[in-house]
Design an enzyme around this catalytic site. Structure first.
Site, PDB file in Angstrom:
ATOM      1  N   VAL A 122       0.769  -1.337   0.005  1.00 36.09           N
ATOM      2  CA  VAL A 122      -0.285  -0.042   0.015  1.00 36.09           C
ATOM      3  C   VAL A 122       0.735   1.205  -0.028  1.00 36.09           C
ATOM      4  O   VAL A 122       1.891   1.301   0.756  1.00 36.09           O
ATOM      5  CB  VAL A 122      -0.897  -0.070   1.158  1.00 36.09           C
ATOM      6  CG1 VAL A 122      -1.635   1.280   1.374  1.00 36.09           C
ATOM      7  CG2 VAL A 122      -1.973  -1.213   1.286  1.00 36.09           C
ATOM      8  N   CYS A 203      -3.815  -9.336   3.908  1.00 34.43           N
ATOM      9  CA  CYS A 203      -3.605  -8.385   4.974  1.00 34.43           C
ATOM     10  C   CYS A 203      -3.870  -8.501   6.520  1.00 34.43           C
ATOM     11  O   CYS A 203      -5.113  -8.834   6.471  1.00 34.43           O
ATOM     12  CB  CYS A 203      -4.437  -7.079   4.290  1.00 34.43           C
ATOM     13  SG  CYS A 203      -4.198  -5.639   5.345  1.00 34.43           S
TER      14      CYS A 203
END
Length: 449
Positions: A122, A203
């Protein structure tokens, strides 16, 4: 349909030259930095770090891009129109398991079976960073994780957070999701411009728990299966998944086989559990990755413990995986896959390690020049500066303080900062073994079938 490049003036938004990447209108809001991006739609007081670092020629909507011209790289987003990037032809809704596996390998081989890959990160695996890593040996790359719902809804985020260009291939576009229909809507937007649509099932952060995606879907395997099946039955590009392991090995194997049966064409396995967030504290379990590789028939990628090329070779040998992903180590050293390593990984008694005539400041300058061609928000650039020059800033903390004091970054300031570090006599070389510095290849990794 073949893509014929046009000049920016004749076709705003699509140009395959290095200086004009393709800009798409896609979206996400999964981490705090994404909140800032979305808030600018209604707040005129934009955070300077959320500004793009240079002007773009992007267009106002993805649908414009899809319908502008027969020479566009994009096709109408429907399940009846094949993607020019795909070797799979029509969607796989009627294919049995063996046919799907054959198709999975046909596609993987057509891409050249890349061994060295940039993992999804990210705010850190954006286009200019991917291009820098590709220059230094990466054979494929993932986009940052994108939130499928906001991706399909928010035009501003799509413009800023997903960019690509003709040279940015093979490319995995990664989404997090918990709704099959919304995931498919987002995936159809990008399938003409990538080689895999990837589902983030790994994640482990709290934001993923709150949003019910990533590794926290491991508590709802039927939902995961429906996400994979929805894409596999309706897309023209293959579906890949990135997972973490269960603490119980048999549970991991059962999980991997379920994903394969649901239509997953490639599986990336992070060899840590959902609770093992600290990569420095917890070593990735390569034995678990090996077990998954032995249990499924589709290509498998290994993630975890990849700090330099010796790790790459050991991982491929010990796991039998078809490739490796690296994340944090690449942020510090984007030339890792070309055989360069930081001083931390140079053994004191290993005389064969020599100065590779390259350092992180050199890499940062290359990265900044790429950002001038492929604009991204300044917050992303700021993050990469800190990651690449962390050791340099520890020697001269006043330079880091000056950087942090800048509310509005400019390229001029950053280039001057690098020159200032050099004038202070700072140089921390990257090392290579002997005279075998790598280049823009896969650095000795056997890529033969």
């Amino acid at each position: 349909m073949k893509f014929t490049p046009r000049s920016p003036s004749s076709f705003s938004g699509f140009n395959s030259s290095l200086k004009h990447p393709i800009y798409f209108v896609l979206s996400s809001n999964i981490f705090p930095s994404f909140m800032a991006t979305l808030s600018t739609q209604t707040d005129s007081h934009e955070d300077p770090d959320d500004r793009l670092c240079a002007a773009t020629s992007g267009c106002s909507s993805l649908q414009q891009n899809c319908s502008s011209s027969s020479s566009s790289a994009a096709l109408p987003m429907s399940s009846e129109s094949p993607s020019p990037s795909s070797s799979l032809g029509s969607p796989a809704r009627c294919l049995n398991g063996e046919w799907r596996i054959d198709r999975a390998w046909t596609h993987w081989k057509k891409l050249g079976q890349p061994k060295l890959m940039v993992a999804p990160m990210v705010d850190n695996s954006e286009l200019p960073f991917r291009m820098l890593c590709r220059k230094y040996g990466a054979g494929a790359a993932y986009t940052p994780m994108l939130h499928s719902r906001i991706f399909s809804e928010n035009e501003k985020y799509r413009t800023q957070e997903f960019t690509t260009c003709k040279e940015d291939r093979p490319l995995f576009v990664q989404f997090c999701a918990n709704d099959p229909d919304i995931l498919l809507e987002a995936a159809r937007m990008v399938e003409p411009h990538c080689d895999y649509v990837d589902i983030n099932l790994g994640c482990p952060q709290r934001i993923a728990r709150r949003g019910n995606y990533g590794a926290f879907l491991m508590d709802n395997l039927p939902l995961i299966k429906s996400l994979v099946q929805k894409l596999a039955d309706n897309l023209h590009v293959p579906v890949s998944c990135k997972i973490r392991i269960f603490s119980n090995l048999q549970d991991t194997i059962t999980y991997a086989r379920m994903l394969e049966d649901a239509g997953c064409s490639l599986l990336a396995v992070h060899g840590r559990t959902r609770d093992e967030k600290d990569g420095k504290k917890f070593r990735a379990d390569w034995n678990a990755i090996k077990a998954v590789k032995g249990a499924v028939k589709i290509p498998v990628l290994a993630n975890g413990n990849i700090r330099h090329m010796d790790d790459v070779h050991r991982c491929l040998e010990e796991t039998g995986a078809d490739g490796v992903l690296s994340a944090e180590s690449l942020l510090e050293n984007p030339a890792l896959f070309a055989g360069f390593r930081t001083a931390e990984w140079v053994e004191a008694d290993e005389e064969s390690n020599i100065d590779g005539k390259l350092d992180q400041a050199d890499l940062l300058v290359e990265y900044l020049k790429l950002c001038e061609s492929y604009p991204v928000p300044w917050r992303i650039i700021r993050s990469h500066v800190h990651k690449m020059l962390g050791d340099w800033f520890r020697i001269h903390p006043q330079v880091r303080e000056d950087l942090n004091a800048q509310s509005r970054l400019t390229f001029e300031f950053l280039y001057d900062m690098v020159n200032r570090l050099r004038e202070l006599g700072t140089r921390i070389p990257l090392y290579v073994k002997g005279s075998h510095a790598g280049g823009p290849t896969e650095n000795g990794v056997d890529t033969r079938n």
